[in-house]
Design a protein around this motif. Structure first.
Motif, short mmCIF file in Angstrom:
data_model
loop_
_atom_site.label_atom_id
_atom_site.label_comp_id
_atom_site.label_asym_id
_atom_site.label_seq_id
_atom_site.Cartn_x
_atom_site.Cartn_y
_atom_site.Cartn_z
N VAL A 1 81.69 90.45 62.38
CA VAL A 1 80.95 89.41 63.10
C VAL A 1 81.99 88.43 63.60
CG1 VAL A 1 80.48 88.20 60.92
CG2 VAL A 1 79.18 87.63 62.98
N VAL A 2 82.02 88.25 64.91
CA VAL A 2 83.11 87.51 65.56
C VAL A 2 82.54 86.33 66.32
CG1 VAL A 2 85.10 87.68 67.10
CG2 VAL A 2 84.34 89.70 65.82
N ALA A 3 83.15 85.17 66.14
CA ALA A 3 82.82 83.98 66.93
C ALA A 3 84.05 83.60 67.74
CB ALA A 3 82.39 82.83 66.02
N LEU A 4 83.93 83.65 69.06
CA LEU A 4 85.02 83.24 69.95
C LEU A 4 84.69 81.85 70.48
CD1 LEU A 4 87.60 83.72 71.60
CD2 LEU A 4 86.17 84.82 73.35
N CYS A 5 85.44 80.85 70.03
CA CYS A 5 85.21 79.46 70.43
C CYS A 5 86.19 79.11 71.55
CB CYS A 5 85.41 78.52 69.25
SG CYS A 5 84.34 78.90 67.84
N VAL A 6 85.67 78.82 72.75
CA VAL A 6 86.52 78.54 73.91
C VAL A 6 86.33 77.09 74.35
CG1 VAL A 6 86.68 80.91 74.74
CG2 VAL A 6 84.74 79.52 75.43
N ASP A 7 87.43 76.45 74.62
CA ASP A 7 87.46 75.05 75.03
C ASP A 7 86.97 74.93 76.47
OD1 ASP A 7 88.04 72.41 75.52
OD2 ASP A 7 90.05 72.47 74.61
N LEU A 8 85.94 74.12 76.70
CA LEU A 8 85.40 73.90 78.04
C LEU A 8 85.70 72.49 78.54
CD1 LEU A 8 81.85 75.53 77.70
CD2 LEU A 8 83.98 76.59 78.46
N SER A 9 86.63 71.80 77.90
CA SER A 9 86.95 70.44 78.33
C SER A 9 87.58 70.47 79.72
CB SER A 9 87.90 69.77 77.34
OG SER A 9 89.12 70.48 77.26
N TYR A 10 87.52 69.34 80.41
CA TYR A 10 87.98 69.30 81.81
C TYR A 10 89.47 69.59 81.93
CZ TYR A 10 88.39 67.90 86.65
OH TYR A 10 88.62 67.90 88.00
N SER A 11 90.23 69.32 80.89
CA SER A 11 91.68 69.58 80.95
C SER A 11 91.95 71.07 81.12
CB SER A 11 92.37 69.06 79.69
OG SER A 11 91.86 69.71 78.53
N MET A 12 91.08 71.92 80.60
CA MET A 12 91.25 73.36 80.79
C MET A 12 91.17 73.72 82.27
SD MET A 12 91.58 75.18 77.87
CE MET A 12 90.78 76.76 78.09
N PHE A 13 90.26 73.08 82.99
CA PHE A 13 90.14 73.33 84.43
C PHE A 13 91.29 72.69 85.20
CE2 PHE A 13 88.64 71.90 88.62
CZ PHE A 13 88.30 73.12 89.18
N ALA A 14 91.61 71.46 84.85
CA ALA A 14 92.64 70.73 85.59
C ALA A 14 94.01 71.38 85.46
CB ALA A 14 92.69 69.27 85.11
N ASP A 15 94.28 72.00 84.32
CA ASP A 15 95.59 72.61 84.09
C ASP A 15 95.61 74.10 84.40
OD1 ASP A 15 96.55 70.15 83.28
OD2 ASP A 15 96.11 70.49 81.16
N GLY A 16 94.61 74.61 85.09
CA GLY A 16 94.62 76.00 85.52
C GLY A 16 94.33 77.01 84.44
N ARG A 17 93.61 76.60 83.38
CA ARG A 17 93.34 77.53 82.27
C ARG A 17 91.90 78.03 82.28
NH1 ARG A 17 96.32 72.91 78.84
NH2 ARG A 17 98.46 73.58 79.21
N TRP A 18 91.11 77.59 83.23
CA TRP A 18 89.69 77.93 83.26
C TRP A 18 89.49 79.42 83.54
CZ3 TRP A 18 86.00 74.63 81.75
CH2 TRP A 18 84.67 74.94 82.05
#
Length: 654
Positions: free
Chosen positions: A467-484
């Motif tokens: 059973v796997v939980a993948l927790c991904v950061d959705l904060s705006y910095s992820m988008f601003a720094d090209g990680r989205w």
């Protein structure tokens, strides 16, 4: 025909005439490319139709052409041409009359000259005062009559396309027919407005007056649409003039139409059409400029084109909620932009319909969105990209021939017993049958006939599920720094891997910003960055723990992808509290969730994006407390790290 030979092969004389206008799968892949690059799903789907697949001719190109044509129409000429032309004709008539009077030496001639000398400066008032004038010059009388007859003809022609030949000169019989037609038309529209069934009345009207409507409308609504566009253009012409010009033209039109039933009938018709089609732009004026003075008909036609172009630009923009390509008036596109443009719209419509018909997209209140079928294709693409980076290894490739048995083949077999669900060992089963037949005297081995005692089943070892939980950061910095984009690609790839290669495992994607939420594949693909600050890992781990506890017999795994230390946590009332710099309370509550997962036996691995010192200190402390690992991958290798870590740990599980 007997003796004829036909040879078939690939089509070689240009594009395949039987090929569809667009490759639907390629269009889906184009959307997927943009989603995996971090673009919004809604934007990607909308831009597919805006630009056309592979940057072909789409809605944006058609809208740009419509805007360009609109600018050209605005430069077509001066809207005051009707009044200017009337002034010119009036001056010609007065000049010709003066020449005729100059050759006469009587009191009547001097009186007429005094009348001409005292004409008002207003063209409309001058025309009105000369309505009872006894012209001496036949040329002057004819020129003056052109003012009224020409304007009257243009006004009626502008309203009814079939009036051009019927309104040459002032024929009382023709005037009576036109007035009768307008009266019957107003009666028909009145009945339609009251909700009466007007199908038979419309047919009788067209049988009687169809010669005035060469566009041959088939229903009363088509008739109203055509007439309303023309009437709205006439109203916009009046709104486009200055108050003085408007007053002049209005008076001239009253003089041209006279005091008979036609004038009142046209006014009533305008009111009826405005009530039936209030959505048309009746009151907006336009500022047109150009070297040519446009007559009434040409000016109203230009404004009608502008109104239709404005409607087309709005339809092609597809900005309103629930917009579809069915909203685009293809006939109007053909009238304004040409047949090729109308064909482009039809092809785009067909593409949108094929995307829906083949199950690639669905439509909801917000517009088009990818279907589960398309999301599976998108996940497969993401996974293929990740596996390209796994150095050709086949880690995680599971033999799924044991569908429903949920076990790994261990190489041994046993006799089949009633109720067994293990897969048949086909080779040993056939071998048993051959040996049994060969040991029977006088019986050949072929054909092979199976008996129940011949069957053997392959023994399997029960696979442990995870059973796997993948927790991904959705904060705006992820988008601003090209990680989205890489974050989405990683989550979609892992989701597809679990669904197709490890169906006994259970994966939950948890996205977290100021709050955390569980995300389906479709929600993940469609999610867009939020400007709200906050990295609430505590809430994400809380949701991950709930997911793990729903599967108590499986191996628990938690994977965290983030680029910042926790800056938010949930208060007792369930509201998120945010603070930067991070407060000790936020760290304490987050670590508490880490400890709960650790005591439950979960493996917690963190994929740290960036080199934030606070984040480094936090994840190192988490790794020490949980016994997990910390990865610091380059953003381009995030998917490889996450999927490879899952596959490696999955292979080594008990």
């Amino acid at each position: 025909m007997t003796g004829n030979r036909f040879r078939y092969g690939a089509w070689r004389d240009g594009p395949d005439p039987l090929a569809p206008p667009y490759d639907v799968r390629a269009a889906v892949d184009e959307v997927g490319e943009r989603v995996l690059a971090g673009d919004s799903l809604r934007d990607a789907l909308r831009d597919l139709l805006r630009r056309g697949p592979h940057d072909g001719r789409g809605l944006d190109d058609l809208a740009a052409r419509a805007r360009r044509l609109r600018r050209e129409t605005l430069r077509r000429g001066n809207l005051d041409g009707a009044v200017t032309r009337a002034r010119q004709l009036l001056d010609q008539a007065v000049a010709a009359e003066r020449d005729a009077l100059r050759g006469r030496d009587d009191d009547d001639a001097r009186f007429n000259e005094a009348v001409l000398d005292n004409l008002p400066g207003s063209t409309a008032q001058a025309v009105r005062e000369l309505s009872d004038y006894d012209w001496v010059s036949d040329e002057a009388r004819a020129t003056y009559q052109q003012i009224l007859d020409g304007l009257r003809r243009e006004v009626v022609e502008q309203r009814f396309a079939g009036m051009r030949d019927a309104l040459r000169g002032r024929d009382p019989a023709t005037d009576a027919r036109v007035a009768e037609m307008v009266g019957d038309l107003n009666d028909l529209l009145g009945r339609h407005a009251r909700g009466e069934d007007t199908a038979d009345a419309f047919q009788r009207f067209m049988d009687k007056h169809g010669e005035f409507f060469p566009d041959n409308p088939h229903t009363v609504d088509e008739l109203i649409d055509s007439l309303a566009r023309r009437a709205a253009a006439a109203e916009r012409l009046m709104r486009s003039l200055s108050p003085r010009q408007r007053e002049e033209l209005s008076r001239l039109m009253d003089e041209a139409l006279g005091d008979g039933p036609l004038r009142g009938g046209l006014a009533e018709l305008t009111d009826n059409l405005r009530a039936l089609r209030p959505e048309l732009d009746w009151n907006r004026g336009e500022r047109m400029r150009g070297g040519e003075d446009l007559g009434y008909g040409d000016a109203a036609a230009a404004l009608g084109e502008l109104g239709e172009l404005d409607d087309l630009i709005g339809q092609l923009g597809q900005e309103h909620p629930g917009a579809t390509l069915d909203d685009v008036d293809v006939e109007a596109v053909g009238r304004q932009l040409g047949r090729a443009a109308a064909d482009d719209v039809r092809r785009l419509r067909e593409l949108e319909r094929e995307l829906r018909r083949q199950g690639w997209v669905t439509r909801d209140a917000g517009g088009l969105t990818l279907s589960p079928k398309a999301l599976r294709r998108l996940g497969r693409t993401a996974l293929a990209r990740v596996f390209e980076d796994l150095s050709g290894r086949k880690g995680g490739e599971h033999d799924l021939r044991d569908a429903g048995a949920a076990g790994d083949l261990i190489g041994s077999s046993r006799r089949w017993r009633f109720g067994d669900e293990q897969p048949l060992d086909v080779v040993r089963t056939i071998g048993n049958a051959v040996r049994r037949r060969a040991g029977t005297a006088g019986v050949g081995t072929l054909p092979v006939r199976l008996e129940p005692e011949d069957f053997e089943v392959a023994e399997t070892e029960r696979r442990a599920s995870a059973v796997v939980a993948l927790c991904v950061d959705l904060s705006y910095s992820m988008f601003a720094d090209g990680r989205w984009g890489p974050m989405k690609q990683t989550a979609l790839a892992l989701s597809h891997l679990v669904a197709t290669r490890f169906p006994q495992d259970s994966l939950q994607i948890v996205g977290f910003g100021r709050y955390a939420m569980s995300l389906s594949q479709g929600e993940l693909a469609a999610i867009e960055p939020d400007m709200v600050q906050g990295t609430n890992l505590q809430h994400a781990l809380k949701l991950a723990g709930r997911h793990l506890r729903r599967h108590p017999g499986a191996e628990p795994v938690v994977l965290v992808v983030t680029d910042g230390e926790p800056t938010a946590h949930l208060e007792d009332d369930g509201q998120a509290f945010f603070s930067w710099p991070t407060l000790p309370e936020t760290v304490r509550l987050t670590v508490h969730e880490v400890d709960l997962l650790t005591r439950y036996g979960a493996t917690l691995n963190v994929f740290m994006l960036g080199e934030d010192p606070g984040l480094r200190r936090f994840v190192d402390a988490v790794a020490q407390r949980s016994g997990g690992r910390v990865f610091s991958p380059d953003i381009s290798e995030l998917g490889r790290y996450v999927v490879d870590d899952y596959v490696r740990s999955r292979r080594g599980r008990r």
